[in-house]
Enzyme design. Structure first.
Site, PDB file in Angstrom:
ATOM      1  CE  LYS A 113       3.545  -7.455 -32.025  1.00 10.12           C
ATOM      2  NZ  LYS A 113       4.532  -6.538 -32.312  1.00 10.12           N
ATOM      3  CE  LYS A 195       3.008  -5.154 -25.226  1.00 11.22           C
ATOM      4  NZ  LYS A 195       4.257  -5.454 -26.019  1.00 11.22           N
ATOM      5  CE  LYS A 198       5.298   1.798 -30.685  1.00  6.13           C
ATOM      6  NZ  LYS A 198       5.516   0.400 -30.676  1.00  6.13           N
TER       7      LYS A 198
HETATM    8  P1  TYM Z   1       8.055  -2.237 -29.508  1.00  7.57           P
HETATM    9  O1  TYM Z   1       8.281  -1.031 -30.662  1.00  7.57           O
HETATM   10  O2  TYM Z   1       6.985  -3.026 -29.209  1.00  7.57           O
HETATM   11  O3  TYM Z   1       8.276  -1.319 -27.903  1.00  7.57           O
HETATM   12  C1  TYM Z   1       9.808  -0.681 -27.983  1.00  7.57           C
HETATM   13  C2  TYM Z   1      10.098  -1.107 -26.508  1.00  7.57           C
HETATM   14  O4  TYM Z   1       9.068  -0.665 -25.573  1.00  7.57           O
HETATM   15  C3  TYM Z   1       8.983  -1.600 -24.559  1.00  7.57           C
HETATM   16  N1  TYM Z   1       7.563  -1.701 -24.175  1.00  7.57           N
HETATM   17  C4  TYM Z   1       7.050  -1.859 -22.769  1.00  7.57           C
HETATM   18  N2  TYM Z   1       7.703  -1.777 -21.966  1.00  7.57           N
HETATM   19  C5  TYM Z   1       7.054  -1.647 -20.558  1.00  7.57           C
HETATM   20  N3  TYM Z   1       5.651  -1.744 -20.594  1.00  7.57           N
HETATM   21  C6  TYM Z   1       5.210  -1.965 -21.760  1.00  7.57           C
HETATM   22  N4  TYM Z   1       3.540  -1.913 -21.776  1.00  7.57           N
HETATM   23  C7  TYM Z   1       5.801  -1.896 -22.897  1.00  7.57           C
HETATM   24  N5  TYM Z   1       5.561  -1.718 -24.217  1.00  7.57           N
HETATM   25  C8  TYM Z   1       6.360  -1.887 -25.073  1.00  7.57           C
HETATM   26  C9  TYM Z   1       9.385  -3.045 -25.467  1.00  7.57           C
HETATM   27  O5  TYM Z   1       9.828  -4.024 -24.573  1.00  7.57           O
HETATM   28  C10 TYM Z   1      10.431  -2.568 -26.165  1.00  7.57           C
HETATM   29  O6  TYM Z   1      11.773  -2.560 -25.393  1.00  7.57           O
HETATM   30  N6  TYM Z   1      10.851  -5.813 -31.515  1.00  7.57           N
HETATM   31  C11 TYM Z   1      10.885  -4.642 -30.801  1.00  7.57           C
HETATM   32  C12 TYM Z   1      11.867  -3.692 -31.345  1.00  7.57           C
HETATM   33  C13 TYM Z   1      13.107  -4.156 -31.721  1.00  7.57           C
HETATM   34  C14 TYM Z   1      14.128  -4.474 -30.978  1.00  7.57           C
HETATM   35  C15 TYM Z   1      15.218  -4.576 -31.896  1.00  7.57           C
HETATM   36  C16 TYM Z   1      14.321  -4.147 -29.785  1.00  7.57           C
HETATM   37  C17 TYM Z   1      13.614  -4.287 -33.146  1.00  7.57           C
HETATM   38  N7  TYM Z   1      14.831  -4.705 -33.071  1.00  7.57           N
HETATM   39  C18 TYM Z   1      16.550  -4.899 -31.317  1.00  7.57           C
HETATM   40  C19 TYM Z   1      15.823  -4.395 -29.197  1.00  7.57           C
HETATM   41  C20 TYM Z   1      16.705  -5.020 -30.107  1.00  7.57           C
HETATM   42  C21 TYM Z   1       9.510  -4.043 -30.658  1.00  7.57           C
HETATM   43  O7  TYM Z   1       8.584  -4.294 -31.248  1.00  7.57           O
HETATM   44  O8  TYM Z   1       9.522  -3.051 -29.677  1.00  7.57           O
END
Ligand code: TYM
Length: 326
Positions: A113, A195, A198
């Site tokens: 990032k 990956k 979004k």
């Molecule tokens: P975030 O918002 O980037 O993504 C949300 C969830 O989607 C999964 N993900 C994917 N899985 C498969 N293939 C992909 N291309 C892909 N892109 C995203 C992520 O692994 C995630 O599960 N830090 C976290 C949010 C968060 C969180 C937490 C998660 C904040 N607090 C506590 C678990 C527990 C994040 O940025 O996810």
């Protein structure tokens, strides 16, 4: 027998991608009957990248609607906004004091990032895993279902929890990551070695894309010069399409490989496109219906906040007592 606690969250940093759905939130729906689930919209994490306030507000509210549209029951689960429960930030500060710079320096997502946003490498981007640890530990989560990219963050959360427990006695439940095999890492359709995210401009299927757009994005997906359909590290495009298909159809990768064994790339893309459209259409329809239910949604947002706050408050009090705050 008492149900085990599950915690997970998603940032409101854009329109969710097919990766978010297959890698994470679809699994949340499957878990809601068996576990005591708490799901949040990590709107504070979304601040690590600068964006228009009105846009953040829209993404956050849309994410709440989307979680309902995919089939999460707001009575069975606690669904809320991270920023509505101030205990997250308070615990994050405390946990910062039990986390080492060296640990945070090793986070691959921080490295990625900061490369992507080199004009805004803020401290929030660096301490982001500590806020995530606070999210999880406030609710005594046994399991954290996420995509593969969050595994390292759950591991640092485990280290912080163990360290704290060793100093002050049993305080936090040490969580386990739960990563679903086929959807764990959905790749960008144009750059299948990267990956699907979004925040990308191309190669991403957004959950609100119309059927024609979904089909045309999949038809344009990068493949390779071979003609055989199977998973292999040297066939990242085809492997990705097989993963999307198996995850959308809820079958194993091996079953998907068998199904496409005598088909060509064109047929594979059509089938994957149809499977994704079939998967997303009912969600999109439900989402539009929910947009007209403003009062009902506002009530659910408030209830989510109250239910989450009650748990978080008790946990934070316990932590404060243990460390000697008056
Ligand atoms: P975030 O918002 O980037 O993504 C949300 C969830 O989607 C999964 N993900 C994917 N899985 C498969 N293939 C992909 N291309 C892909 N892109 C995203 C992520 O692994 C995630 O599960 N830090 C976290 C949010 C968060 C969180 C937490 C998660 C904040 N607090 C506590 C678990 C527990 C994040 O940025 O996810």
């Amino acid at each position: 027998m008492e149900k085990k606690n599950v915690y997970s969250a998603i940032q409101s940093s854009g329109i969710p991608s097919l990766g978010n759905y297959l890698g994470a939130i679809k699994n949340w729906v499957d878990m809601q009957n068996e576990y005591n689930c708490i799901f949040s919209i990590a709107d504070l994490h979304s601040l690590t990248v600068r964006r228009e306030p009105s846009q953040l507000r829209k993404y956050s509210r849309d994410m709440f609607l989307l979680l309902l549209a995919i089939g999460l029951d707001p009575e069975k689960n606690i669904i809320y906004f991270q920023s509505h429960v101030h205990e997250h930030c308070e615990l994050a500060w405390i946990l910062n004091c039990y986390t080492y710079m060296g640990e945070l320096n090793r986070m691959t997502q921080f490295k990625d990032k900061s490369q992507k946003h080199s004009d805004n490498i803020n401290a929030g981007l660096f301490t982001y895993p500590v806020l995530m640890a606070a999210d999880i530990l406030l609710y005594d989560a046994e399991y954290v279902p996420t995509g593969a990219d969050q595994k390292q963050h759950v591991e640092i959360c485990r280290n912080i929890a163990n360290r704290f427990n060793q100093i002050y006695g049993d305080t936090f439940t040490v969580p386990e990551p739960l990563i679903n095999e086929s959807g764990a890492k959905i790749m960008n359709l144009q750059q299948p070695e990267k990956k699907m995210s979004k925040s990308d401009d191309t190669g991403v299927i957004f959950l609100f894309d119309e059927p024609n757009l979904i089909m045309s994005k999949i038809k344009r997906a990068v493949t390779d010069s071979d003609s055989k359909i199977y998973c292999s590290p040297d066939k990242p495009g085809i492997t990705n399409l097989l993963k999307i298909y198996s995850s959308a159809k809820k079958i194993s990768i091996e079953q998907a490989e068998k199904f496409f064994a005598d088909k060509n790339y064109g047929q594979l893309k059509t089938c994957v496109g149809e499977a994704v459209i079939e998967l997303l259409e009912p969600i999109q329809k439900k989402f539009v219906e929910l947009q007209n239910e403003k009062d009902y949604i506002d009530k659910l947002i408030l209830t989510g906040k109250q239910r989450a706050s009650e748990i978080a408050h008790k946990k934070l009090q316990k932590v404060k007592r243990k460390i000697g705050l008056i």
